[in-house]
Motif scaffolding. Structure first.
Motif, short mmCIF file in Angstrom:
data_model
loop_
_atom_site.label_atom_id
_atom_site.label_comp_id
_atom_site.label_asym_id
_atom_site.label_seq_id
_atom_site.Cartn_x
_atom_site.Cartn_y
_atom_site.Cartn_z
N GLU A 338 -45.26 21.39 -12.55
CA GLU A 338 -44.72 21.99 -11.37
C GLU A 338 -45.13 23.29 -10.87
N ARG A 339 -44.88 24.17 -11.97
CA ARG A 339 -45.22 25.79 -11.93
C ARG A 339 -46.81 25.93 -11.50
N LYS A 340 -47.57 24.94 -12.14
CA LYS A 340 -49.01 25.24 -11.70
C LYS A 340 -49.30 24.72 -10.35
N LEU A 341 -48.73 23.54 -10.10
CA LEU A 341 -48.75 22.86 -8.57
C LEU A 341 -48.45 24.05 -7.54
N ILE A 342 -47.15 24.71 -7.78
CA ILE A 342 -46.73 25.90 -6.78
C ILE A 342 -47.62 27.08 -6.92
N ARG A 343 -48.26 27.39 -7.92
CA ARG A 343 -49.17 28.65 -8.00
C ARG A 343 -50.41 28.05 -7.24
N ALA A 360 -42.46 30.21 2.41
CA ALA A 360 -41.80 29.34 1.52
C ALA A 360 -42.44 29.19 -0.03
N LEU A 361 -43.86 28.80 0.22
CA LEU A 361 -44.65 28.65 -1.10
C LEU A 361 -44.75 30.06 -1.84
N HIS A 362 -44.98 31.02 -0.97
CA HIS A 362 -45.05 32.45 -1.68
C HIS A 362 -43.65 32.70 -2.19
N GLU A 363 -42.53 32.51 -1.48
CA GLU A 363 -41.25 32.72 -2.27
C GLU A 363 -41.12 31.87 -3.47
N ALA A 364 -41.40 30.61 -3.50
CA ALA A 364 -41.37 29.94 -4.47
C ALA A 364 -42.22 30.25 -5.90
N TYR A 365 -43.28 30.83 -5.48
CA TYR A 365 -44.21 31.39 -6.53
C TYR A 365 -43.59 32.63 -7.19
N ALA A 366 -43.17 33.48 -6.28
CA ALA A 366 -42.57 34.69 -6.93
C ALA A 366 -41.24 34.34 -7.75
N LYS A 367 -40.50 33.22 -7.53
CA LYS A 367 -39.45 33.07 -8.41
C LYS A 367 -39.98 32.22 -9.79
N THR A 368 -41.06 31.41 -9.69
CA THR A 368 -41.52 30.55 -10.99
C THR A 368 -42.51 31.18 -11.81
N ALA A 369 -43.52 32.26 -11.21
CA ALA A 369 -44.33 32.85 -11.83
C ALA A 369 -43.88 33.93 -13.13
N VAL A 370 -44.49 33.87 -14.14
CA VAL A 370 -43.87 34.79 -15.17
C VAL A 370 -44.57 36.17 -14.93
N THR A 371 -45.55 36.25 -14.35
CA THR A 371 -46.37 37.57 -13.93
C THR A 371 -47.00 37.25 -12.38
N ASP A 372 -46.62 38.08 -11.66
CA ASP A 372 -47.41 38.21 -10.31
C ASP A 372 -48.82 38.35 -10.52
N GLU A 373 -49.52 37.32 -10.20
CA GLU A 373 -50.89 37.62 -10.23
C GLU A 373 -51.68 38.36 -8.81
N ARG A 374 -50.96 38.21 -7.92
CA ARG A 374 -51.43 38.54 -6.53
C ARG A 374 -51.95 39.92 -6.53
N PRO A 375 -51.52 40.88 -7.02
CA PRO A 375 -52.05 42.24 -6.85
C PRO A 375 -53.34 42.31 -7.49
N ARG A 376 -53.84 41.26 -8.43
CA ARG A 376 -55.05 41.52 -9.49
C ARG A 376 -56.06 40.96 -8.54
N TYR A 377 -55.98 39.99 -7.43
CA TYR A 377 -56.91 39.09 -6.88
C TYR A 377 -57.00 39.36 -5.58
N LYS A 378 -58.23 39.44 -4.98
CA LYS A 378 -58.65 39.61 -3.72
C LYS A 378 -59.52 38.25 -3.01
N MET A 379 -59.33 37.89 -1.71
CA MET A 379 -59.95 36.69 -1.30
C MET A 379 -61.21 37.26 -0.92
N VAL A 380 -62.20 36.46 -1.58
CA VAL A 380 -63.65 36.52 -1.20
C VAL A 380 -64.42 35.56 -0.35
#
Length: 835
Positions: A338-343, A360-380
């Motif tokens: 389920e965590r992989k699905l939300i990610r 809602a998906l961003h909020e769910a990810y923030a609650k379930t992710a052990v480490t927030d990966e968003r700062p390390r990735y950029k859209m290409v």
């Protein structure tokens, strides 16, 4: 990608103030129009004003200075009333322009804020995203798969892809964002923009007149021609008899004045502008005046489901990971699948989310992710929402060239492109049906792997692995049942046109007691129908699911071909064509895109469909009151015309019973009555229980016109009977004139009260809340009394004192000549009760 990671702070409050002082406001200003001067010019061209000036000049030439000064004063008074009405109309429209001014998002002091586009300054960091209109020229400093339609400036209809590294890295005012998102630093505003530089051509664009406006203008023009013809005939008759040029001209001008219904165009303009202002105060912005005309005729309302029928407060309710094969409640404890699905679902969303589901998906990810990966990735790379049914795909990379390719969309779309076996398809279909039957909005999520940089032309070419389903619940609005019931009582059919699936839509429809919840048709099925089948289906069915732009437009056109007057709500870029095609395009003020707001003719500021019932009610009220005003004008003009003409044509003993001063006084009474009293009339209690009026090309039907004509003829009979009685009992000309004038004033006052409703009795309408009725009628009676009993005034107007019996006779004649219509209304009510 979040705003903090972009390292864009934007301007500070101090810098914004300095930039505004230095460069001015972001508005297009060309030829400065002076509304007051324009209004004066239009008044000078008015036939009535021209007649007054000519008559005043003739009076002065013939030595009758008192009459000349009176008519000159009347010109000033008539002009003053017209200027006041014009001022009210212009003020209302100016406020409407301010309300309908588009908004935009900027970064200031490191925070995203929404401002009016007119408040943009040079140096602002402007955020433009799919569906928005660009408010100023700027240079791109950050973008995600950004494309813009520049056809307004270049004529090229295909979107142009841009980013900060392209040769053309600018955005231009007036263009629209076709896809993606960009942040640009503003370099030019107002007239300094590319659009502003070529904007001189905009001055030449004039708004087309509406059918009703054309009808009214044609009617007035015909009356002007009739007045001119009658003027020539009457002048010839008088001149033949008297050989007195000035006297015969004055008598002919008197009749010409009585014929001109100059109050009608004033009433139309006032009613429409003030009606739009009243709607704006209710949170409904009318962008086009013709919409006010059309509102009362709306027979079908096509509405979206999400955010219109439902709250648009998407909360993640359930998740189904294909790997675990179970439905899990959101907000609880998630297992690894389920965590992989939300990610993956989060990565398939916009980096800066604005859609409620993506938030809602961003909020769910923030609650379930052990480490927030968003700062390390950029859209290409990004594949925007597309396909039938739609899906979208995002590609992200980090500094180590690790890549995430995530997609989400309609379950049917994702299942088509994913590698699934028959058992999995059956399992997914069962799960989708179970979730949809409970009213959940369902998205499927998939992930792909791709090593090279030569990305496929379409997202469907990736080899996706199906991850699972995410289900959102968007509850129906609390007031929606009552809103629907109001529409149904008003004879208006409601149809749901949505991109959601049939099961979810049907579940929500059942919850709100929606008529026709048991039957629906999909977009693909609808496109297979021929014209006859389509016409039958759009009339019979009320739920249309899995709709896309082409199908929405086809539904609107099919309903229009069935002679329906169609209102449609929409908020997305893809709703633009259908909003434009509908008779009444309705955009949502909060969740609607700028493209939708531009295409629409009406904006609901609070995204509340109940406001649409208010708008329809207001439209019916305005239309009904305008008809009352014009019917009143027709009814009261007939006795004025005939009372002047018949004694002259039949060579009665006092052939010139009225002079221009009497006609002008009557005109001054009628103007405020029709424009002020009737515009302020409340809605009649049965208005929203009637079926929509047919939207025909004729303002009045023959029955309504006949009613006004008969009322006018009956008043004429009353005034002429009073005339003949006065002559018969030996009264002189001033006494006869006084009685006829008093009879006409009495009839005018009672007609004002009687015509407040063509169904309910005057005793019922007296209870209507309209303080202006007593004020205007009170002023009329007081001024009439002054004319009759203040010696200098009565001498000037050629009046004489009347006995109590003579006064009662005049009032009685006026009363009877109007009161008979109360019997007609009583019969109407009785017939309806018995039927």
């Amino acid at each position: 990608m979040t705003l903090n990671n972009l390292d864009i702070k934007g301007l500070s409050s101090k810098e914004v103030t300095e930039a505004r002082q230095r460069y001015g406001a972001n508005s297009l200003t060309y030829k400065k129009e002076n509304g007051f001067i324009d209004a004066l010019k239009s008044i000078v061209k008015e036939p009535m004003v021209i007649l007054l000036l000519v008559t005043a000049a003739i009076y002065f030439i013939s030595g009758k200075n008192g009459d000349g000064f009176f008519l000159a004063s009347a010109v000033i008074l008539v002009s003053g009333i017209s200027l006041y009405q014009d001022s009210r109309s212009r003020n209302a429209l100016d406020k409407l322009k301010d309300y309908s001014q588009p908004t935009c998002k900027v970064i200031r002091d490191g925070v995203i804020v929404e401002i009016k586009s007119g408040d943009l300054v040079i140096g602002d960091c402007l955020i433009v995203e799919e569906g928005t209109s660009v408010s100023a020229d700027g240079v791109i400093i950050q973008s995600n798969d950004f494309s813009v339609n520049e056809s307004i400036l270049t004529g090229e209809s295909l979107p142009v892809y841009k980013d900060k590294s392209t040769t053309d890295n600018t955005i231009l005012r007036g263009t629209t964002v076709a896809g993606g998102l960009a942040i640009a630093r503003v370099t030019a505003i107002g007239n300094k923009t590319r659009l502003g530089a070529i904007g001189k051509s905009l001055e030449a664009i004039t708004e087309e007149k509406t059918p009703l406006e054309l009808q009214i203008n044609n009617f007035v023009k015909k009356m002007v021609v009739a007045g001119a013809i009658v003027f020539i005939i009457v002048w010839a008759i008088n001149y033949t008899h008297s050989r007195n040029l000035t006297d015969s001209l004055i008598k002919a001008l008197t009749l010409a004045m009585s014929i001109l219904p100059e109050e009608i165009p004033v009433a139309f303009t006032s009613f429409m502008a003030l009606g739009a202002w009243r709607l704006m105060k209710m949170g409904i912005v009318v962008k086009q005046m013709k919409t006010v005309e059309t509102l009362g005729s709306a027979s079908v309302i096509c509405t979206d489901k999400t955010g219109t029928i439902t709250e648009n407060k998407m909360s993640l309710a359930k998740v189904f990971a294909l790997e675990s094969g179970k439905i899990t409640d959101a907000g609880g404890t998630y297992d690894e699948p389920e965590r992989k699905l939300i990610r993956v679902a989060m990565w398939a969303s916009e980096p800066i989310p604005f859609d409620p589901m993506e938030i809602a998906l961003h909020e769910a990810y923030a609650k379930t992710a052990v480490t927030d990966e968003r700062p390390r990735y950029k859209m290409v790379h990004e594949y925007p929402l597309g396909g039938k049914p739609p899906m979208m795909t995002h590609l992200f990379e980090n500094e180590n060239n690790e890549r995430i390719i995530a997609a989400k969309g309609a379950p049917e779309a994702i299942m088509k492109v994913a590698d699934l076996d028959e058992i999995q398809i059956q399992q997914l279909q069962t799960t989708i049906n179970a979730l949809a039957s409970e009213g959940y909005r369902i998205l499927a999520v998939a992930e792909a792997h791709f090593a090279g940089n030569n990305f496929p032309a379409t997202q469907q070419e990736f080899e996706f692995g199906f991850k699972g389903l995410v289900a959102f619940y968007d509850p129906p609005k609390k007031n929606i049942k009552a809103v629907l019931e109001t529409f149904y009582k008003a004879g208006i059919t409601v149809k749901i046109v949505t991109g959601d699936n049939a099961a979810t839509t049907a579940a929500i429809a059942r919850q709100i007691d929606f008529k026709g919840a048991d039957k629906c048709i999909s977009g693909d099925e609808l496109m297979e129908l021929d014209s006859n089948q389509l016409g039958h289906s759009v009339q019979k069915l009320n739920i249309f699911t899995r709709m896309y732009p082409d199908t929405k437009l086809r539904i609107i056109n099919a309903l229009k071909s069935q002679q329906e007057i169609v209102a449609m709500t929409g908020d997305g870029v893809n709703d633009g064509p259908a909003l434009k095609a509908a008779h009444i395009g309705i955009a949502m003020g909060k969740k609607g895109t700028e493209i939708a707001r531009q295409a629409a003719s009406l904006i609901l500021l609070e995204d509340d469909l109940s406001k649409m019932t208010d708008a329809v009610a207001m439209g019916r009220r305005i239309y009904t009151n305008l008809k009352k005003a014009i019917q009143y004008i027709i009814s009261i003009h007939i006795p004025i015309i005939l009372t002047v003409f018949i004694p002259l044509a039949l060579d009665w003993i006092y052939p010139n019973i009225f002079s221009p001063v009497h006609i002008i006084f009557l005109e001054l009474i009628m103007g405020p009555t029709c424009s002020i009293i009737y515009e302020n009339e409340p809605m009649e209690k049965n208005t929203m229980l009637q079926k929509p009026r047919p939207f025909t090309t004729t303002f009045f039907n023959w029955k309504e016109l006949a009613t006004s004509v008969v009322q006018g003829l009956m008043i004429t009979a009353g005034t002429l009977a009073t005339y003949q009685w006065a002559v018969k009992v030996g009264l002189n000309e001033p006494q006869t004139r006084t009685m006829v004038f008093t009879c006409l004033i009495a009839a005018n006052v009672l007609l004002t009260l009687v015509n407040r409703s063509f169904y309910y009795s005057v005793f019922t309408t007296l209870k209507y809340k309209n303080n202006l009725v007593l004020l205007i009628i009170g002023i009329t009676i007081i001024v009439t009394g002054l004319l009759l009993y203040v010696k200098p005034l009565s001498v000037f107007f050629g009046f004489a004192s009347l006995s109590l019996f003579q006064l009662a006779f005049a009032f009685g004649s006026g009363f009877i000549s109007v009161a008979w219509y109360e019997i007609v209304k009583w019969r109407k009510r009785r017939t309806k009760q018995l039927s």
